[in-house]
Motif scaffolding. Structure first.
Motif, PDB file in Angstrom:
ATOM      1  N   THR A  68       5.184   7.615   9.794  1.00 22.80           N
ATOM      2  CA  THR A  68       4.084   7.276  10.705  1.00 22.80           C
ATOM      3  C   THR A  68       2.771   7.247   9.917  1.00 22.80           C
ATOM      4  O   THR A  68       1.925   6.381  10.124  1.00 22.80           O
ATOM      5  N   GLN A  69       2.614   8.206   9.020  1.00 20.56           N
ATOM      6  CA  GLN A  69       1.387   8.273   8.218  1.00 20.56           C
ATOM      7  C   GLN A  69       1.244   7.050   7.325  1.00 20.56           C
ATOM      8  O   GLN A  69       0.172   6.486   7.187  1.00 20.56           O
ATOM      9  N   ASP A  70       2.359   6.652   6.690  1.00 19.03           N
ATOM     10  CA  ASP A  70       2.321   5.443   5.869  1.00 19.03           C
ATOM     11  C   ASP A  70       3.517   4.554   6.216  1.00 19.03           C
ATOM     12  O   ASP A  70       4.620   4.720   5.677  1.00 19.03           O
ATOM     13  N   PRO A  71       3.307   3.583   7.111  1.00 19.80           N
ATOM     14  CA  PRO A  71       4.422   2.718   7.533  1.00 19.80           C
ATOM     15  C   PRO A  71       5.025   1.930   6.365  1.00 19.80           C
ATOM     16  O   PRO A  71       6.156   1.439   6.456  1.00 19.80           O
TER      17      PRO A  71
ATOM     18  N   PRO B 287       3.173   0.114   0.304  1.00 16.87           N
ATOM     19  CA  PRO B 287       2.548   1.337   0.833  1.00 16.87           C
ATOM     20  C   PRO B 287       1.096   1.072   1.198  1.00 16.87           C
ATOM     21  O   PRO B 287       0.411   0.303   0.532  1.00 16.87           O
ATOM     22  N   ARG B 288       0.649   1.707   2.289  1.00 18.20           N
ATOM     23  CA  ARG B 288      -0.763   1.577   2.698  1.00 18.20           C
ATOM     24  C   ARG B 288      -1.618   2.585   1.948  1.00 18.20           C
ATOM     25  O   ARG B 288      -2.813   2.406   1.788  1.00 18.20           O
ATOM     26  N   LEU B 289      -0.981   3.707   1.548  1.00 19.88           N
ATOM     27  CA  LEU B 289      -1.699   4.782   0.857  1.00 19.88           C
ATOM     28  C   LEU B 289      -1.031   5.032  -0.490  1.00 19.88           C
ATOM     29  O   LEU B 289       0.152   4.738  -0.664  1.00 19.88           O
ATOM     30  N   GLY B 290      -1.765   5.630  -1.410  1.00 17.99           N
ATOM     31  CA  GLY B 290      -1.154   6.043  -2.661  1.00 17.99           C
ATOM     32  C   GLY B 290      -0.344   7.308  -2.462  1.00 17.99           C
ATOM     33  O   GLY B 290      -0.459   7.981  -1.423  1.00 17.99           O
TER      34      GLY B 290
END
Ligand code: FAD
Length: 415
Positions: free
Chosen positions: A174-177, A289-292
């Motif tokens: 959920t944090q990084d789809p 990834p949306r985040l590292g």
């Protein structure tokens, strides 16, 4: 004051910016053709107070030993006939106990947190664009045992005021789809909501340009050869082109700092720890990834930078070579394609290897040397991008005879 900074990596350029802000007359000299051309060129880009653990931990000696016959260890030792290497390893091993690891992690995390605050100030002041991304970093684990151990270890960073959330598999996705296709490989993660990322190379180049508009001068393509001393002062620097005098000098030569410092009797326990990176074009954003973050058991760091994905892996104590071969990336690409299948074009990867300027503690040296006008800002190891802006502000405060804003007892020069 006329200040000459030796080295235009992220550490030298951030120092130049803070010293210019304080009204000094600053020149930076570097043998490369532009800023951030060496270790600051292709790092993982993670601004990661939530990952500020000391590498010299009680587990490190076992990893180093096993790495002599196994290729899958997080820290790899490739022994050389080099007194410099063996002396550094001896000092590193002396730090590999729970007490030292706790103390060192405390000093590192304090500097990382402060540095991120200064980074944000610098970005607000300059408007620099560097493919920066806020919103946290995800440190995920593949096995429940490793995940549980990491969740309890995180308390040491929480004690330093760093927020770390413990997320199960579904909460991680959920944090990084972008991790959804890899859901079944993940046991859970530690999520550091305050962590961030960005391209250290873009940042350093843009900050160097800003420094020029503030009156800073850059001398590229000029190699520092020698320091000339007069009594307890450094009088000038001899390069391959010129002799440059100044009122004060700042040493920011990364892995090459110890060799120059030794010329005037200073001892800096810095040794290269090699890492490999690859930058790949993102071909399908919905799968990226949306985040590292870091795939912890494989020690694979990944970081979206605009339309690119940066991957880095490996900590190799193997000397000063930055050579790399396609086989060095085989495992990295295999792991990454298992995580981000279809998200990037592996055939278009730009590969690179760099040398982290590591001290045995992982803590840099930011201090005046025994030579009254010769300052040290070097040895930032695996977190130099994260620690750069805060280190620069501390250095500028020390040069200006002001008390730094945080406790700097850990970064003192201690031969
Ligand atoms: C694979 C990898 C991943 C990393 N990931 C991260 C990360 O995610 N987050 C993070 O915070 N940090 C990360 N790091 C660490 C970070 O990149 C370094 O700590 C940082 O770049 C060090 O900066 P520096 O300015 O000290 O050194 P450098 O960038 O190496 O700068 C030193 C400069 O000195 C110059 N120089 C050397 N000798 C001479 C000479 N004789 N004369 C003139 N010039 C000279 C060089 O040309 C160079 O430009 C990573 C490093 C690697 C290798």
């Amino acid at each position: 004051m006329r200040i000459l900074i030796l080295g235009a990596g992220v550490i030298g350029v951030t120092a130049a910016y803070q010293l210019l802000k304080d009204g000094h007359d600053v020149t930076v000299v570097d043998k490369a053709d532009g800023p951030a051309s060496f270790t600051s060129f292709g790092n993982a880009g993670l601004v990661a107070p939530g990952h500020a653990y000391a590498w010299s931990s009680p587990k490190a000696p076992g990893m180093m030993l096993r790495s002599l016959w196994r290729g899958d260890q997080a820290i790899r030792l490739k022994p050389r006939f080099s007194p410099r290497q063996w002396s550094w390893i001896g000092r590193f091993l002396a730090q590999c106990n729970a007490t030292s690891a706790g103390v060192n992690t405390g000093h590192k995390s304090r500097l990382c947190v402060y540095s991120q605050t200064v980074l944000n100030q610098v970005v607000a002041e300059t408007g620099i664009a560097y493919d920066g991304r806020d919103g946290g970093l995800v440190y995920f684990y593949r096995t429940p045992a490793a995940f549980d151990a990491a969740a309890s270890r995180a308390q040491i960073l929480r004690n330093e005021g760093i927020a770390i959330d413990v997320l199960d598999r579904d909460a991680t996705v959920t944090q990084d789809p972008g991790l959804a296709p890899a859901r079944d490989q993940i046991a859970g993660s530690l999520f550091a909501p305050g962590d961030a990322s960005g391209d250290c190379n873009l940042f350093t180049i843009a900050l160097a340009e800003k420094c020029q508009t503030m009156g800073g001068q850059f001398r590229f393509g000029e190699t520092v050869l020698r320091l000339k001393t007069e009594g307890d002062l450094v009088a000038s620097v001899q390069t391959d082109k010129d002799e440059i005098s100044a009122d004060a000098f700042v040493l920011c030569l990364g892995v090459y700092s110890p060799q120059l410092a030794e010329q005037i009797g200073l001892k800096l326990p810095i040794y290269p720890v090699k890492g490999y990176s690859a930058t790949l074009p993102i071909t399908d954003e919905s799968r990226a990834p949306r985040l590292g973050g870091v795939d912890e058991e494989n020690l694979l760091a990944y970081c979206p930078m605009g339309a690119r994905l940066r991957l880095t892996a490996t900590a190799e104590i193997s000397g000063y070579s930055t050579a790399h071969r396609p086989s060095d990336y085989r495992e990295m690409f295999a792991r990454a394609s298992g995580l981000f299948a279809g998200a990037v074009d592996f055939d278009a990867a730009v590969c690179w290897a760099g040398l982290r300027p590591m001290t045995p503690t992982g803590i840099p040296v930011i201090d005046r040397s025994p030579f009254a006008n010769f300052w040290l800002n070097t040895g930032h190891g695996h977190m130099g991008w994260t620690m750069s802006n805060g280190s620069a502000r501390i250095l500028a405060d020390l040069v200006g005879q002001r008390k730094p804003e945080i406790d700097t007892s850990g970064v003192r020069y201690d031969p």
